[in-house]
Design a protein around this motif. Structure first.
Motif, PDB file in Angstrom:
ATOM      1  N   UNK A 228       0.726  -1.285   0.059  1.00  0.00           N
ATOM      2  CA  UNK A 228       0.116  -0.061   0.049  1.00  0.00           C
ATOM      3  C   UNK A 228       0.882   1.293  -0.076  1.00  0.00           C
ATOM      4  N   UNK A 229       1.845   1.341   0.622  1.00  0.00           N
ATOM      5  CA  UNK A 229       2.885   2.470   0.879  1.00  0.00           C
ATOM      6  C   UNK A 229       3.267   2.547  -0.496  1.00  0.00           C
ATOM      7  N   UNK A 230       3.977   1.562  -1.338  1.00  0.00           N
ATOM      8  CA  UNK A 230       4.425   1.481  -2.492  1.00  0.00           C
ATOM      9  C   UNK A 230       3.391   2.040  -3.487  1.00  0.00           C
ATOM     10  N   UNK A 231       2.384   1.894  -3.471  1.00  0.00           N
ATOM     11  CA  UNK A 231       1.364   2.388  -4.356  1.00  0.00           C
ATOM     12  C   UNK A 231       1.105   4.019  -4.025  1.00  0.00           C
ATOM     13  N   UNK A 253      -3.750   5.187  -8.342  1.00  0.00           N
ATOM     14  CA  UNK A 253      -3.387   4.113  -7.292  1.00  0.00           C
ATOM     15  C   UNK A 253      -2.939   4.691  -6.011  1.00  0.00           C
ATOM     16  N   UNK A 254      -2.094   5.914  -6.099  1.00  0.00           N
ATOM     17  CA  UNK A 254      -1.641   6.653  -4.978  1.00  0.00           C
ATOM     18  C   UNK A 254      -3.016   7.168  -4.260  1.00  0.00           C
ATOM     19  N   UNK A 255      -3.934   7.778  -4.851  1.00  0.00           N
ATOM     20  CA  UNK A 255      -5.050   8.384  -3.967  1.00  0.00           C
ATOM     21  C   UNK A 255      -5.872   7.247  -3.324  1.00  0.00           C
ATOM     22  N   UNK A 256      -6.056   6.239  -4.167  1.00  0.00           N
ATOM     23  CA  UNK A 256      -6.649   5.276  -3.314  1.00  0.00           C
ATOM     24  C   UNK A 256      -5.874   4.622  -2.143  1.00  0.00           C
ATOM     25  N   UNK A 257      -4.651   4.401  -2.498  1.00  0.00           N
ATOM     26  CA  UNK A 257      -3.680   3.729  -1.307  1.00  0.00           C
ATOM     27  C   UNK A 257      -4.010   4.843  -0.169  1.00  0.00           C
TER      28      UNK A 257
END
Length: 369
Positions: A228-231, A253-257
């Protein structure tokens, strides 16, 4: 009688499944290899789906995967440890996507099966598993399975599907399909932000509490939390420390993470890899990522000790805290202004509708000429 025979068969099956669980949990590596070579995964999953359909035929309520059979898979996950992702990738390459797709009808109708299949994928969702799942030989079937999870009745499973896609986007495994996948993840993010906010006044609803517990479970192990951190940090990590343009698929993907990290109320120590970059993200990223980064900064600021800065060793932390507060204020102000503008627009539209309806009513009341 037929009922007695059915009961005896069911009891015998349960005993066999329990013996299988014991063997997988306590047996040697050679025994587990034999289990896999003899198509243990397909057999156990077929049994789970068959039992599920039998339960659904009796009534739609409370249809969940057979717990004894699930325990066999849980035992395999625990026994294989870090090697489970490789084991599951081998299963997917050998037709596993088709085996999982056999449960499409169940996951589309029953939350328990949607949660089960999505979490099974997530547990093993390392890059090698993602490549095996999305391989060209069964890529259409794999995307169909993900699409079904996206549209299933379980919010938790849909969150899981969002993370599955976010990881695939981060690892650039959706050649030619990034934009479509990013649009789906963006839509899910907007839906979750609206329907399941991370900040609530008063007591949290039972549904939101259940979803929060589910999301926390997705990041319970450090390995899965790291995904999740990676995203979350992919946009700047994969661009040499610079923030990419707003239309870059990585932002979806970053926003969802970031929403997931908020929902699971991650501790500051676990957010350390992305914390230094959050002020910049809260000021310069696309609006959804900006606001979510701002909310994470708020969560972090609420946990800052009141006596911070009393010691010389705290000065770097104090400087970072000031930067975070400045970015937080800007992000919250922007959200407030956006909310106010949206409210004004809605009021204007409502006034126009009322005016139009009133004019039509007055016209109908006028006598015909």
């Amino acid at each position: 009688s037929d009922l007695a025979d059915a009961a005896a068969i069911s009891e015998a099956e349960a005993s066999i499944v329990e013996m299988l669980r014991f063997a997988v949990a306590n047996g040697s590596e050679q025994l587990r290899k034999f289990f896999l070579q003899e198509k243990g995964f397909p057999i156990v999953l077929a049994y789970i789906f068959r039992k599920g359909r039998a339960a659904a035929a009796v009534g739609p309520q409370g249809v969940v995967p057979d717990q004894r059979a699930r325990n066999v898979l849980n035992a395999m996950v625990k026994a294989e440890g870090d090697n489970f992702s490789a084991v599951f990738a081998d299963f997917l390459e050998a037709g596993g996507v088709g085996v999982l797709s056999e449960g499409l009808d169940l996951l589309q109708q029953h939350q328990g099966f949607a949660d089960f299949i999505s979490k099974l994928l997530w547990i093993a969702w390392e890059p090698e598993t993602q490549r095996a799942f999305l391989a060209e030989a069964h890529g259409r079937e794999a995307l169909g399975l993900l699409s079904a999870i996206f549209q299933c009745p379980s919010k938790g499973a849909r969150v899981c599907a969002g993370l599955l896609l976010a990881c695939a986007i981060t690892n650039q495994l959706l050649a030619g399909r990034e934009a479509q996948a990013a649009a789906g993840v963006d839509q899910l993010t907007n839906e979750m932000v609206a329907a399941s906010p991370c900040w609530v006044d008063g007591k949290e609803s039972a549904e939101d509490a259940e979803l929060g517990n589910f999301v926390q479970g997705l990041g319970q192990s450090e390995e899965r939390f790291a995904r999740i951190i990676s995203c979350a940090q992919a946009p700047w990590v994969l661009h040499g420390g610079n923030l990419p343009s707003e239309d870059d698929p990585l932002w979806s993907g970053a926003s969802f993470a970031l929403w997931c990290l908020l929902k699971m109320k991650a501790k500051p120590s676990r957010l350390a890899p992305i914390r230094p970059s959050l002020p910049a993200v809260a000021q310069s990223a696309p609006f959804r990522a900006r606001w979510l980064a701002g909310e994470i900064l708020l969560m972090l600021q609420l946990q800052v000790p009141p006596d911070l800065g009393s010691a010389a060793d705290d000065q770097p932390i104090v400087e970072m805290t000031f930067q975070e507060r400045a970015a937080l204020e800007r992000a919250l102000l922007e959200q407030l202004q956006h909310g106010r503008q949206s409210l004004e627009n809605e009021l204007t539209q409502s006034s126009e509708v009322i005016h139009t309806q009133r004019s039509l009513a007055e016209e109908r009341q006028q006598p015909d000429r």
